[in-house]
Scaffold this motif. Sequence first.
Motif, PDB file in Angstrom:
ATOM      1  N   ARG A   8      51.933  22.176  33.538  1.00 15.03           N
ATOM      2  CA  ARG A   8      52.035  21.735  34.930  1.00 15.03           C
ATOM      3  C   ARG A   8      51.496  22.802  35.860  1.00 15.03           C
ATOM      4  NH1 ARG A   8      58.278  19.995  34.877  1.00 15.03           N
ATOM      5  NH2 ARG A   8      58.224  18.991  32.844  1.00 15.03           N
ATOM      6  N   GLY A   9      50.241  22.712  36.144  1.00 15.84           N
ATOM      7  CA  GLY A   9      49.617  23.691  37.024  1.00 15.84           C
ATOM      8  C   GLY A   9      48.422  24.333  36.344  1.00 15.84           C
ATOM      9  N   ARG A  10      47.777  25.215  37.067  1.00 12.37           N
ATOM     10  CA  ARG A  10      46.557  25.840  36.574  1.00 12.37           C
ATOM     11  C   ARG A  10      46.637  27.338  36.800  1.00 12.37           C
ATOM     12  NH1 ARG A  10      40.934  24.146  39.210  1.00 12.37           N
ATOM     13  NH2 ARG A  10      42.111  24.841  40.995  1.00 12.37           N
ATOM     14  N   THR A  11      46.133  28.090  35.853  1.00 11.68           N
ATOM     15  CA  THR A  11      46.064  29.540  35.965  1.00 11.68           C
ATOM     16  C   THR A  11      44.599  29.935  36.088  1.00 11.68           C
ATOM     17  OG1 THR A  11      48.012  29.784  34.556  1.00 11.68           O
ATOM     18  CG2 THR A  11      46.611  31.734  34.841  1.00 11.68           C
ATOM     19  N   THR A  12      44.295  30.723  37.093  1.00 13.94           N
ATOM     20  CA  THR A  12      42.935  31.234  37.227  1.00 13.94           C
ATOM     21  C   THR A  12      42.967  32.749  37.062  1.00 13.94           C
ATOM     22  OG1 THR A  12      43.159  31.395  39.628  1.00 13.94           O
ATOM     23  CG2 THR A  12      42.165  29.389  38.762  1.00 13.94           C
ATOM     24  N   ILE A  13      41.944  33.256  36.404  1.00 15.50           N
ATOM     25  CA  ILE A  13      41.856  34.693  36.156  1.00 15.50           C
ATOM     26  C   ILE A  13      40.583  35.198  36.820  1.00 15.50           C
ATOM     27  CG2 ILE A  13      41.656  36.477  34.377  1.00 15.50           C
ATOM     28  CD1 ILE A  13      43.165  34.514  32.505  1.00 15.50           C
ATOM     29  N   ALA A  14      40.709  36.182  37.673  1.00 11.75           N
ATOM     30  CA  ALA A  14      39.572  36.734  38.410  1.00 11.75           C
ATOM     31  C   ALA A  14      38.648  37.512  37.485  1.00 11.75           C
ATOM     32  CB  ALA A  14      40.069  37.650  39.532  1.00 11.75           C
ATOM     33  N   ASP A  15      37.379  37.547  37.847  1.00  9.29           N
ATOM     34  CA  ASP A  15      36.393  38.307  37.085  1.00  9.29           C
ATOM     35  C   ASP A  15      36.834  39.767  36.937  1.00  9.29           C
ATOM     36  OD1 ASP A  15      34.957  35.949  37.209  1.00  9.29           O
ATOM     37  OD2 ASP A  15      33.283  36.777  38.359  1.00  9.29           O
ATOM     38  N   GLY A  16      37.375  40.336  38.015  1.00  5.77           N
ATOM     39  CA  GLY A  16      37.787  41.736  38.002  1.00  5.77           C
ATOM     40  C   GLY A  16      38.882  42.039  36.995  1.00  5.77           C
ATOM     41  N   VAL A  17      39.743  41.076  36.739  1.00  4.25           N
ATOM     42  CA  VAL A  17      40.812  41.269  35.746  1.00  4.25           C
ATOM     43  C   VAL A  17      40.204  41.410  34.362  1.00  4.25           C
ATOM     44  CG1 VAL A  17      42.801  40.169  34.645  1.00  4.25           C
ATOM     45  CG2 VAL A  17      42.538  40.062  37.127  1.00  4.25           C
ATOM     46  N   VAL A  18      39.289  40.519  34.027  1.00  5.99           N
ATOM     47  CA  VAL A  18      38.620  40.580  32.724  1.00  5.99           C
ATOM     48  C   VAL A  18      37.792  41.860  32.621  1.00  5.99           C
ATOM     49  CG1 VAL A  18      36.911  39.448  31.241  1.00  5.99           C
ATOM     50  CG2 VAL A  18      38.630  38.077  32.428  1.00  5.99           C
ATOM     51  N   GLU A  19      37.142  42.258  33.713  1.00  2.49           N
ATOM     52  CA  GLU A  19      36.349  43.483  33.713  1.00  2.49           C
ATOM     53  C   GLU A  19      37.211  44.710  33.437  1.00  2.49           C
ATOM     54  OE1 GLU A  19      34.432  43.226  37.515  1.00  2.49           O
ATOM     55  OE2 GLU A  19      32.970  41.746  36.806  1.00  2.49           O
ATOM     56  N   LYS A  20      38.390  44.766  34.032  1.00  2.90           N
ATOM     57  CA  LYS A  20      39.290  45.904  33.783  1.00  2.90           C
ATOM     58  C   LYS A  20      39.732  45.957  32.333  1.00  2.90           C
ATOM     59  CE  LYS A  20      41.353  46.869  38.245  1.00  2.90           C
ATOM     60  NZ  LYS A  20      42.600  46.945  39.022  1.00  2.90           N
ATOM     61  N   ILE A  21      40.145  44.808  31.809  1.00  3.97           N
ATOM     62  CA  ILE A  21      40.601  44.757  30.419  1.00  3.97           C
ATOM     63  C   ILE A  21      39.469  45.185  29.490  1.00  3.97           C
ATOM     64  CG2 ILE A  21      41.401  43.238  28.570  1.00  3.97           C
ATOM     65  CD1 ILE A  21      42.716  41.526  30.844  1.00  3.97           C
ATOM     66  N   ALA A  22      38.276  44.639  29.708  1.00  7.72           N
ATOM     67  CA  ALA A  22      37.126  44.959  28.865  1.00  7.72           C
ATOM     68  C   ALA A  22      36.752  46.437  28.984  1.00  7.72           C
ATOM     69  CB  ALA A  22      35.937  44.084  29.236  1.00  7.72           C
ATOM     70  N   GLY A  23      36.786  46.979  30.197  1.00  7.86           N
ATOM     71  CA  GLY A  23      36.449  48.383  30.404  1.00  7.86           C
ATOM     72  C   GLY A  23      37.404  49.310  29.684  1.00  7.86           C
ATOM     73  N   LEU A  24      38.683  49.024  29.778  1.00 10.16           N
ATOM     74  CA  LEU A  24      39.675  49.857  29.093  1.00 10.16           C
ATOM     75  C   LEU A  24      39.537  49.743  27.586  1.00 10.16           C
ATOM     76  CD1 LEU A  24      42.728  49.250  31.437  1.00 10.16           C
ATOM     77  CD2 LEU A  24      41.347  51.325  31.238  1.00 10.16           C
ATOM     78  N   ALA A  25      39.264  48.533  27.083  1.00 14.82           N
ATOM     79  CA  ALA A  25      39.090  48.339  25.640  1.00 14.82           C
ATOM     80  C   ALA A  25      37.846  49.068  25.141  1.00 14.82           C
ATOM     81  CB  ALA A  25      39.000  46.850  25.323  1.00 14.82           C
ATOM     82  N   ALA A  26      36.776  49.057  25.910  1.00 10.64           N
ATOM     83  CA  ALA A  26      35.542  49.742  25.508  1.00 10.64           C
ATOM     84  C   ALA A  26      35.738  51.256  25.499  1.00 10.64           C
ATOM     85  CB  ALA A  26      34.398  49.363  26.448  1.00 10.64           C
ATOM     86  N   ARG A  27      36.488  51.773  26.452  1.00 11.20           N
ATOM     87  CA  ARG A  27      36.723  53.217  26.535  1.00 11.20           C
ATOM     88  C   ARG A  27      37.515  53.741  25.337  1.00 11.20           C
ATOM     89  NH1 ARG A  27      35.956  55.065  31.949  1.00 11.20           N
ATOM     90  NH2 ARG A  27      35.669  53.309  33.351  1.00 11.20           N
ATOM     91  N   ASP A  28      38.283  52.869  24.686  1.00  6.76           N
ATOM     92  CA  ASP A  28      39.103  53.276  23.549  1.00  6.76           C
ATOM     93  C   ASP A  28      38.301  53.524  22.277  1.00  6.76           C
ATOM     94  OD1 ASP A  28      41.445  53.213  24.993  1.00  6.76           O
ATOM     95  OD2 ASP A  28      42.054  51.221  24.296  1.00  6.76           O
ATOM     96  N   VAL A  29      37.043  53.132  22.255  1.00  7.20           N
ATOM     97  CA  VAL A  29      36.234  53.236  21.040  1.00  7.20           C
ATOM     98  C   VAL A  29      35.665  54.647  20.906  1.00  7.20           C
ATOM     99  CG1 VAL A  29      34.177  52.367  19.860  1.00  7.20           C
ATOM    100  CG2 VAL A  29      35.684  50.784  21.081  1.00  7.20           C
ATOM    101  N   VAL A  30      35.852  55.235  19.726  1.00  6.73           N
ATOM    102  CA  VAL A  30      35.308  56.559  19.435  1.00  6.73           C
ATOM    103  C   VAL A  30      33.794  56.464  19.423  1.00  6.73           C
ATOM    104  CG1 VAL A  30      35.158  58.374  17.697  1.00  6.73           C
ATOM    105  CG2 VAL A  30      37.337  57.236  18.122  1.00  6.73           C
ATOM    106  N   GLY A  31      33.147  57.393  20.111  1.00  7.80           N
ATOM    107  CA  GLY A  31      31.688  57.410  20.192  1.00  7.80           C
ATOM    108  C   GLY A  31      31.176  56.953  21.543  1.00  7.80           C
ATOM    109  N   VAL A  32      32.051  56.323  22.349  1.00  7.56           N
ATOM    110  CA  VAL A  32      31.677  55.936  23.709  1.00  7.56           C
ATOM    111  C   VAL A  32      31.967  57.142  24.601  1.00  7.56           C
ATOM    112  CG1 VAL A  32      32.160  54.404  25.654  1.00  7.56           C
ATOM    113  CG2 VAL A  32      32.135  53.481  23.334  1.00  7.56           C
ATOM    114  N   HIS A  33      30.914  57.668  25.208  1.00 12.52           N
ATOM    115  CA  HIS A  33      31.089  58.830  26.093  1.00 12.52           C
ATOM    116  C   HIS A  33      31.472  58.392  27.507  1.00 12.52           C
ATOM    117  CE1 HIS A  33      30.480  62.732  27.905  1.00 12.52           C
ATOM    118  NE2 HIS A  33      29.722  62.154  28.829  1.00 12.52           N
TER     119      HIS A  33
END
Length: 155
Positions: A31-56
Motif C-alpha cells: 500500500r504505497g510507493r517507495t522512491t529512492i533518489a539517485d544520490g542515495v544509490v550513488e552514496k551506497i555505490a561509492g562507499l561499496a567501491a571504496r571498500d575494495v582493495v586496490g581502489v586508490h
Amino acid sequence: MTDMAKDSTGRGTPLGSGRPREGQLGDPATRGRTTIADGVVEKIAGLAARDVVGVHALGTGFARTLGAVRDRVPGSGRTATRGVKAEVGEVQTAIDIDIVVEYGVSIAEVARAVRENVIAGVERMTGLEVVEVNIAVGDVKLPDEEDDDPETRVQ
C-alpha cells in the motif's frame, strides 16, 4: 435501496460503511510507493567501491581536484558520491563509477571486485535490481607519486 457487498457467507454489508474487512486491501507492504533518489544509490555505490582493495580514489582527476577545493570550504564536508553516477528507475538502477587504481594490482580483478561489491550493497540496501555497473579506470596511482589531496585516498 443501499448497494450491498456480499462477503464469503453470502451476507450483505452496505458498501462504504465502516472499516474494510481483513484481506480487502491486501498486504500492508504493497500500500504505497517507495522512491529512492539517485544520490542515495550513488552514496551506497561509492562507499561499496571504496571498500575494495586496490581502489586508490574515486572520480576523475578534475572531479578529485574540484572536490578537494570544495572539501576545504567550512561546512561543505566530503562527498561520498564523487566519481559515481546512478540512474534510478522504479525497480532497476544503472551505475557508472570512475576509479583510480593502485599500481601493481590487476585492473580486471579490481573492476570485478568493485562491480560485485557495488551490486551486492545496492541490491541489499535498496531492493533495486542493478542492471549494470560501468567502471572507468581514469588513472593509476604510482608508489612514488604524492596524492593531490591525501583525503581522497580510500584505503
